[in-house]
Scaffold this motif. Structure first.
Motif, PDB file in Angstrom:
ATOM      1  N   GLN A  20     -12.187  34.556  52.711  1.00 30.81           N
ATOM      2  CA  GLN A  20     -11.307  33.651  51.841  1.00 30.81           C
ATOM      3  C   GLN A  20     -10.743  34.711  50.876  1.00 30.81           C
ATOM      4  N   ASN A  21      -9.826  34.099  50.088  1.00 36.94           N
ATOM      5  CA  ASN A  21      -9.052  34.506  48.769  1.00 36.94           C
ATOM      6  C   ASN A  21      -9.527  33.807  47.748  1.00 36.94           C
ATOM      7  N   GLU A  22      -9.267  33.855  46.663  1.00 37.70           N
ATOM      8  CA  GLU A  22      -9.696  33.084  45.427  1.00 37.70           C
ATOM      9  C   GLU A  22      -9.646  31.933  45.329  1.00 37.70           C
ATOM     10  N   GLU A  23      -8.417  31.456  45.866  1.00 36.20           N
ATOM     11  CA  GLU A  23      -7.994  30.102  45.938  1.00 36.20           C
ATOM     12  C   GLU A  23      -8.811  29.395  47.067  1.00 36.20           C
ATOM     13  N   GLY A  24      -9.612  29.980  47.962  1.00 43.18           N
ATOM     14  CA  GLY A  24     -10.551  29.137  48.794  1.00 43.18           C
ATOM     15  C   GLY A  24      -9.686  29.091  50.300  1.00 43.18           C
ATOM     16  N   GLU A  25      -8.533  29.986  50.230  1.00 33.92           N
ATOM     17  CA  GLU A  25      -7.657  29.831  51.699  1.00 33.92           C
ATOM     18  C   GLU A  25      -8.194  31.027  52.610  1.00 33.92           C
ATOM     19  N   ARG A  26      -8.120  30.981  53.766  1.00 32.88           N
ATOM     20  CA  ARG A  26      -8.234  31.975  54.746  1.00 32.88           C
ATOM     21  C   ARG A  26      -7.344  33.276  54.254  1.00 32.88           C
ATOM     22  N   GLN A  80      -2.383  36.295  50.590  1.00 31.96           N
ATOM     23  CA  GLN A  80      -3.031  36.182  51.937  1.00 31.96           C
ATOM     24  C   GLN A  80      -2.080  37.146  53.096  1.00 31.96           C
ATOM     25  N   PRO A 201     -19.494  33.004  54.578  1.00 35.68           N
ATOM     26  CA  PRO A 201     -17.867  33.005  54.024  1.00 35.68           C
ATOM     27  C   PRO A 201     -18.090  34.199  52.786  1.00 35.68           C
ATOM     28  N   VAL A 203     -15.586  35.699  49.658  1.00 37.72           N
ATOM     29  CA  VAL A 203     -14.333  35.550  48.676  1.00 37.72           C
ATOM     30  C   VAL A 203     -13.837  37.232  48.462  1.00 37.72           C
ATOM     31  N   ARG A 205     -11.597  39.069  46.002  1.00 35.68           N
ATOM     32  CA  ARG A 205     -10.783  39.241  44.697  1.00 35.68           C
ATOM     33  C   ARG A 205      -9.856  40.348  44.519  1.00 35.68           C
TER      34      ARG A 205
END
Length: 610
Positions: A20-26, A80, A201, A203, A205
């Protein structure tokens, strides 16, 4: 330690689906795939199993699938990315051009081409390139020169180190670029007992490096000693999310800003200190400011030759250079004082150190004069005339039909130069692939932008030459229900290079279709061609008709292709700068001899590293 038994391909897909990225998206939004014997059984089966949580999209050409992924990552400001998988052989090598495009533009792209059998049992396997002197080489070694990270997966457990390394590169602001994981096809199907913890999962950053104290002090000293600085804004401004910081910094200290192709639309075009595009395809306002500047501040730019006028633009004898870049390689170019830092963090640090320090405001008349000049070249032609419209007039029609949600995009030929010069871009309203200027990027790129920004009004500007290079993803856009507008300017060949050929003294040759060897005259029906792939396709007879078709295209549920015939000869004469294109020292043509004399005069004006 709890383990789960999976094939290497299953493990890879499962791992990618939870990054995931920091926005919670894949971070890897999904994967483009064309299957062949090198990936259908291993990776294909794994993707089918995870199709709900990790989408797979099918394209028509490996290169253009990757172009879609590149455009998506660019439109997402590198927050992304997408992956692309192919079989071995031509499927894999079709990706090399796209890898180069991502590399030049510093954009994240995950390439997973199939590879030969690691066990070498069916040696040579179908499509295998055999190196007579090195048994470890495969066709995928061609990716080494155009990948920021390259790995070959020859054992199933290797993905536990290769995958984190891949995403480390793709999420690193300095190292960001394409990653190639050449995946041996037998290994894809081999099972291994993977730790369950590997699939938790994670994250990723994207760090913001802060400037070194010594470099910052040197940068502040340079600024305080300057009388007429200028900021050259590049793509790093956008990837840093530093647009607002740049606007505030420029306004606070009265420093004019000029924009590269990648940096255009970092500032709203009507910002009082946006002096327009810079360099070879630049505005007179921007280039005049740069010619007189005693401090050139590169902000997130790699100083491509189009930006610097092949290093003949920044010609103030007192000129110094400060390069602010997250990548030390770029920050140290051409003798610049380097400030290695994230663009937003650097601007904030410089602002604190400068305090209320202001420079003499640049001449606002330069901006006004430039906008007046561009408005004239974009104006609609005389309705009573019968001449073909220019590309600038086509751009004018698109401009008049655009709104603040419009993103105009392109890549190669006439459009990058004309759009850079004369398109009035709101912040975020411009997307140009001009690092590699890759013909055939446009249609696929428009898909990627629309997938990244579904609410945007995406307008793809493409010439007939570039359209003919790669157009098959138009069918993909129709199939997937991805709408955008294509303005296809038909000047019957490579008009841009034809002008360059003549500008360097050459005879018109092998660029326009009529000047190329032919038995039958070319007569391509672009409306019928686009329509055959399911797009709504129409022919605009003139600028007025084009404007009507642009309005009619709004709200379409599929791509709309508007074809218009244009004159290949004219280009916008206002603005611009010399570009170093070597002219032959020896020729029988008088035109080449004259061009060579002019060339020698101009190369004497270049100011290289100091």
């Amino acid at each position: 330690m709890k383990t789960i038994r999976l094939t290497a391909a299953q493990a890879m897909v499962r791992w990618l689906s939870v990054q995931q990225n920091e926005e919670g998206e894949r971070f890897i939004e999904g994967i483009w795939a064309i299957f062949g014997h090198g990936n259908v059984a291993g990776i294909g089966e794994a993707l089918y199993e995870h199709r709900k949580e990790f989408p797979t999209w099918r394209g028509h050409n490996e290169q253009t699938m990757a172009h879609t992924a590149i455009a998506f990552a660019k439109a997402k400001k590198r927050r992304q990315a997408m992956a692309v998988t192919t079989s071995i052989g031509p499927g894999a090598t079709n990706l090399v051009t796209a890898a180069a495009t991502a590399h030049v533009n510093r954009l994240p792209l995950l390439l997973i081409p199939g590879d030969v059998f690691a066990n070498r049992a069916p040696d040579p396997v179908l499509q295998q390139i055999e190196h007579f002197g090195d048994g470890t080489v495969s066709a995928n070694d061609t990716f080494r020169a155009v990948s920021r990270y390259f790995d070959r997966i020859t054992r199933p457990e290797q993905i536990m180190t290769a995958l984190p390394r891949a995403l480390r590169v793709m999420t690193d602001p300095a190292d960001c670029g394409p990653v190639t994981l050449a995946f041996c096809q037998d290994v894809q199907a081999e099972a291994h007992d993977y730790p369950e913890s590997f699939f938790e999962p994670k994250v990723w950053r994207i760090r913001r490096p802060e400037p070194d104290a010594v470099e910052l002090a040197e940068a502040v000293a340079l600024l305080k000693a300057a009388k007429s600085p200028v900021i050259v804004a590049g793509g790093g401004v956008v990837y840093s999310g530093a647009e607002a910081a740049l606007a505030d910094f420029a306004a606070m200290h009265d420093i004019p800003v000029v924009e590269t192709q990648a940096g255009k639309s970092a500032l709203d075009h009507d910002h009082a200190l946006n002096f327009g595009p810079v360099g070879v395809t630049g505005a007179s306002s921007a280039n005049i400011v740069c010619e007189s500047a005693d401090l050139v501040i590169g902000l997130g730019t790699r100083f491509q030759d189009f930006t610097t006028g092949s290093w003949a633009l920044f010609k103030n004898p007192l000129r110094r250079m400060l390069s602010i870049n997250v990548q030390a390689y770029d920050a140290a170019k051409h003798g610049a004082a380097s400030l290695v830092s994230d663009a937003k963090i650097a601007l904030e640090a410089l602002d604190r150190e400068l305090g209320s320090h202001r420079f003499d405001a640049p001449d606002a008349r330069l901006r006004a004069d430039w906008f007046e000049a561009t408005a004239a070249v974009k104006a609609a032609p005389d309705a009573a005339g019968n001449a073909l419209p220019t590309d600038a007039q086509v751009i004018g029609a698109v401009q008049r039909s655009s709104g603040r949600d419009t993103v105009v995009m392109g890549a190669a030929g006439t459009m990058p130069g004309e759009l850079h010069k004369i398109w009035d871009a709101p912040q975020g309203g411009y997307h140009m692939e001009y690092g590699n200027s890759c013909m055939g990027y446009e249609i696929a790129g428009a898909i990627g932008i629309k997938m990244a920004r579904p609410d945007a009004d995406v307008v793809c500007m493409v010439g007939d030459g570039s359209y003919m290079m790669a157009n098959s993803e138009l069918a993909t856009a129709v199939m997937m229900g991805i709408p955008f507008t294509v303005v296809l300017t038909d000047n019957r060949g490579f008009g841009c290079i034809n002008r360059l050929q003549q500008g360097t003294g050459g005879a018109p040759f092998n660029n326009l279709l009529d000047d190329a060897m032919h038995v039958n005259p070319s007569a391509i029906d672009f409306v019928a061609h686009a329509g055959s792939m399911g797009a709504k396709a129409v022919k605009a007879s003139d600028i007025k008709s084009l404007e009507a078709e642009l309005e009619a295209a709004k709200g379409s549920d599929r791509p709309v292709v508007i074809v218009i015939d244009t004159d290949p000869a004219p280009s916008t004469k206002a603005g611009g700068h010399w570009w170093d294109v070597a002219v032959p020292e020896v020729s029988t043509r008088a035109e080449v001899k004259t061009a060579r004399k002019s060339y020698e005069t101009n190369i004497a004006k270049q100011r290289l590293a100091t």
